[in-house]
Design an enzyme around this catalytic site. Sequence first.
Site, PDB file in Angstrom:
ATOM      1  CD  GLU A 159       6.315  31.391  -9.530  1.00 54.35           C
ATOM      2  OE1 GLU A 159       5.153  31.210  -9.940  1.00 54.35           O
ATOM      3  OE2 GLU A 159       6.573  32.030  -8.488  1.00 54.35           O
ATOM      4  CB  SER A 170      -4.699  37.006  -8.173  1.00 49.85           C
ATOM      5  OG  SER A 170      -3.947  36.643  -9.327  1.00 49.85           O
ATOM      6  CG  HIS A 189      -5.800  -0.705 -16.039  1.00 43.60           C
ATOM      7  ND1 HIS A 189      -6.734   0.129 -16.618  1.00 43.60           N
ATOM      8  CD2 HIS A 189      -4.697  -0.623 -16.828  1.00 43.60           C
ATOM      9  CE1 HIS A 189      -6.203   0.696 -17.693  1.00 43.60           C
ATOM     10  NE2 HIS A 189      -4.974   0.245 -17.842  1.00 43.60           N
ATOM     11  N   GLY A 246       1.544  -4.370  -4.263  1.00 43.96           N
ATOM     12  CA  GLY A 246       2.088  -3.040  -4.487  1.00 43.96           C
ATOM     13  C   GLY A 246       1.149  -1.984  -3.959  1.00 43.96           C
ATOM     14  CD  GLN A 249      -5.128   0.912  -6.404  1.00 43.25           C
ATOM     15  OE1 GLN A 249      -6.014   0.459  -5.681  1.00 43.25           O
ATOM     16  NE2 GLN A 249      -5.033   2.208  -6.691  1.00 43.25           N
TER      17      GLN A 249
END
Length: 332
Positions: free
Chosen positions: A224, A249, A105, A23, A25
């Site tokens: 947004e 900003s 993992h 897959g 990885q």
Amino acid sequence: MFYDNDADLTLLDSKTVAIIGYGSQGHAHSLNLKDSGVDVVVGLRPTSKSVELARASGLEVLSPADAASRGDLVMMLVPDELHRQVWEEEVRDGISAGNLLLFGHGFSIHYKEVEPPAEVDVALVAPKGPGHLVRRQFLEGAGVPGLIAIEQDATGNAQALTLAYAKGIGCTRGGVIETSFREETETDLFGEQAVLCGGASELVQAGYETLVEAGYDPRLAYFECLHELKLIVDLMYEKGIGGMRHSISNTAEYGDLTRGKRIISEETRAAMRAILGEIQDGTFAREWIAENRAGQENFQRMRAEQASKQIESEGKELRSMMPWINTEFDKS
């Protein structure tokens, strides 16, 4: 931190690495190792749609059982929920004393879904990025940073071999940190649930729905609350939180500093601590294991419910107008 000079790739010269799974990885590890001059075989069931993909990339494909028997290093890169079945039915009998059993993992070792024999080395190599990035960075001469952990060192050579593997996939170019299976598993699950996936996706959806319910154009709400998130995350990735705030900003920074804690409140932090507790005491692992043994009915229902949300249909239409977005998706 370990880097290229701390790892000896020649330790893999006379060895075969078996990658179980192909897959996200799995394909990156296999191809990077192959390009590093390592002898690689891929373990896949004959019915897997990935068999032809792997062969088209010049890789030898065997059944998981035959690949495990061939491999001196065997890396388990099938999904966590399949580890126990694949281990017991196809991989375990092929593991010999002195072999190095690797994981991307720590879930199945930490929660004892897989219990290797005492005479084999057991270690972790976990790139801190998705497979397509591991592959792309390698091809560009760079590397995704990673983690290693040693659970069993039957031979006394586990760390050196694990670092050699990490070098073969490019992680030592970016830097490798040594940790433990427990620490990698618990921090990884917490990050996914509280921040990167669970936290972020719920925050995005809640923001989108708040604007839409208030009568705003769903397209603007999508831009947004979801589309522009990448811009902010990229700034944090490149410069940290402080660098991101320096780049936006003053209005946005003031809003960040004065309103952020109203969204991520003490109640939210308490929920995070509770989620971490469920990871630490095994509650989440038991729940996920039970869900899979019951056929994933609840999981598939929730997946379908999320796919039907307005933000998904709105986003699909908007993204269709953005040909520059890479829609390729791999899931290990």
